[in-house]
Design a protein around this motif. Structure first.
Motif, PDB file in Angstrom:
ATOM      1  N   ALA A   1     -16.935 -14.200  25.238  1.00  9.86           N
ATOM      2  CA  ALA A   1     -17.145 -15.512  25.841  1.00  9.86           C
ATOM      3  C   ALA A   1     -15.854 -16.053  26.432  1.00  9.86           C
ATOM      4  O   ALA A   1     -15.867 -16.713  27.484  1.00  9.86           O
TER       5      ALA A   1
ATOM      6  N   HIS B   1     -15.022 -24.534  25.845  1.00  9.27           N
ATOM      7  CA  HIS B   1     -16.264 -24.955  25.194  1.00  9.27           C
ATOM      8  C   HIS B   1     -16.201 -26.445  24.872  1.00  9.27           C
ATOM      9  O   HIS B   1     -15.147 -26.984  24.527  1.00  9.27           O
TER      10      HIS B   1
ATOM     11  N   LEU C   1     -20.560 -26.932  31.744  1.00  9.04           N
ATOM     12  CA  LEU C   1     -20.466 -25.500  31.965  1.00  9.04           C
ATOM     13  C   LEU C   1     -19.870 -25.199  33.327  1.00  9.04           C
ATOM     14  O   LEU C   1     -20.202 -25.858  34.321  1.00  9.04           O
TER      15      LEU C   1
ATOM     16  N   THR D   1     -19.231 -18.989  34.801  1.00 10.08           N
ATOM     17  CA  THR D   1     -19.606 -18.332  33.552  1.00 10.08           C
ATOM     18  C   THR D   1     -21.065 -17.872  33.589  1.00 10.08           C
ATOM     19  O   THR D   1     -21.862 -18.327  34.413  1.00 10.08           O
TER      20      THR D   1
ATOM     21  N   TRP E   1     -24.442 -16.156  30.826  1.00 12.60           N
ATOM     22  CA  TRP E   1     -25.072 -16.401  29.530  1.00 12.60           C
ATOM     23  C   TRP E   1     -24.169 -15.995  28.372  1.00 12.60           C
ATOM     24  O   TRP E   1     -24.321 -16.501  27.247  1.00 12.60           O
TER      25      TRP E   1
ATOM     26  N   ALA F   1     -21.757 -26.682  22.072  1.00 11.60           N
ATOM     27  CA  ALA F   1     -21.184 -25.340  21.955  1.00 11.60           C
ATOM     28  C   ALA F   1     -19.930 -25.368  21.087  1.00 11.60           C
ATOM     29  O   ALA F   1     -19.747 -24.504  20.213  1.00 11.60           O
TER      30      ALA F   1
ATOM     31  N   LEU G   1     -22.364 -18.909  26.484  1.00 10.83           N
ATOM     32  CA  LEU G   1     -23.123 -19.641  25.465  1.00 10.83           C
ATOM     33  C   LEU G   1     -23.534 -18.746  24.303  1.00 10.83           C
ATOM     34  O   LEU G   1     -23.784 -19.234  23.196  1.00 10.83           O
TER      35      LEU G   1
ATOM     36  N   ALA H   1     -23.251 -19.195  19.745  1.00  7.90           N
ATOM     37  CA  ALA H   1     -24.481 -18.962  18.981  1.00  7.90           C
ATOM     38  C   ALA H   1     -24.298 -17.823  17.985  1.00  7.90           C
ATOM     39  O   ALA H   1     -24.706 -17.927  16.817  1.00  7.90           O
TER      40      ALA H   1
ATOM     41  N   PHE I   1     -23.683 -30.648  27.576  1.00 11.54           N
ATOM     42  CA  PHE I   1     -22.938 -29.442  27.918  1.00 11.54           C
ATOM     43  C   PHE I   1     -22.176 -29.651  29.230  1.00 11.54           C
ATOM     44  O   PHE I   1     -22.678 -30.296  30.163  1.00 11.54           O
TER      45      PHE I   1
END
Length: 306
Positions: free
Chosen positions: A113, A216, A55, A59, A61, A220, A64, A68, A53
């Protein structure tokens, strides 16, 4: 019951990426190229899931949660839909409303996101995506209402049951044809395909869905791509069940007919993308409003004939 449930999931999880490969291969043949292997989407997913990942520190949670939810929603939606001769593992009266708004939930988290990155560029793509989807949702709802009127039920199992084979030979054939066209347009919009979007574009002023997932990477991004393949198969299943409702009487034969119909649909999408140019952004809402009106007209035809 359990065997049918497992077969349902296996068909979805294993077959969905192949549709993306068929579309890409069809476009390559139209362009006079050999193109990537049909199994290239599987190779891409394996490569992405083997990476780490990356990240941003800005950002949360939510960044991500978007991939999902985008992966989970098509799986849950597929459980409400019959695949060929396999009935839906989960069925209840009114599940068609849940089916529509499950995809709304996935779209909400994907847009959230994109906004979580703080990028105005991704915010622009999210605004466009949500606008087009808001115009596409009424078409789906009116189309399902037409099918509910024809079938007399309010579950997807009854809407896309074997009775549709007989309905094509009655006065409901014209409304069913209109609904088939409307759902095909919605399929292209919801899956960001030409002429409404271009999954391969990198032009800043024209990117819609792709700009939302620019930040992403690794697993992800793999979840996003896999979720997009699952979404294409689930929405494509609506068209296949509507266009080929006839059943052989054997589960294996019905499943093969269903999968064959999905392959034909993937080829058709590749032909459309190879023969049409992308629409100007101002034309997309006009087309979607037109599909809403057509679906309403189909509902009027059904009400007059019953």
């Amino acid at each position: 019951m359990i065997a049918g449930f497992l077969l349902h999931l296996c068909l979805l999880l294993l077959f969905a990426p192949l549709l993306q490969g068929v579309i890409t291969r069809t476009k390559a043949l139209f362009a006079g190229r050999i193109g990537a292997p049909l199994l290239q989407p599987y190779f891409d997913l394996r490569r992405l899931w083997g990476k780490g990942f990356v990240l941003s520190r800005t950002t949360t949670w939510v960044f991500l949660a978007g991939p999902a939810v985008a992966l989970t929603v098509p799986v849950l939606a597929s459980l409400l839909l019959p695949f060929g001769g396999l009935p839906a593992p989960i069925s209840f009266e009114g599940d068609l409303i849940l089916f529509v708004y499950l995809f709304g939930l996935g779209r909400f988290f994907t847009a959230l996101a994109a906004l979580d990155t703080g990028s105005s560029f991704e915010g622009m793509g999210a605004a466009r995506e949500v606008t087009f989807s808001c115009l596409a949702e009424p078409t789906i709802l009116f189309s399902l209402i037409v099918l509910a009127r024809i079938s007399g039920g309010l579950s997807l199992n009854s809407l896309f049951g074997p009775h549709l084979a007989g309905a094509w030979g009655t006065g409901a054939a014209a409304p069913l044809g209109l609904i088939l066209v409307c759902l095909f347009v919605v399929l292209l919009v919801e899956n960001s395909r030409i002429p409404f979007d271009d999954p391969n574009t990198h032009l800043e002023l024209t990117m819609i869905h792709e700009v939302m997932v620019l930040d992403h990477s690794g697993p992800a991004l793999g979840m996003i791509l896999y979720g997009a393949s699952l979404k294409l198969m689930v929405l494509g299943a609506l068209l296949v069940r509507l266009a080929f409702p006839w059943q052989t009487g054997h589960i294996l034969g019905d499943v093969l007919v269903f999968l064959g119909g999905l392959l034909v649909l993937a080829i058709l999408i590749g032909v459309v993308e190879s023969t049409m140019a992308r629409l100007r952004l101002v034309r997309v809402p006009q087309i979607l409003i037109g599909t809403v009106l057509i679906s309403i007209f189909a509902l009027v035809l059904v009400l007059r004939s019953t």
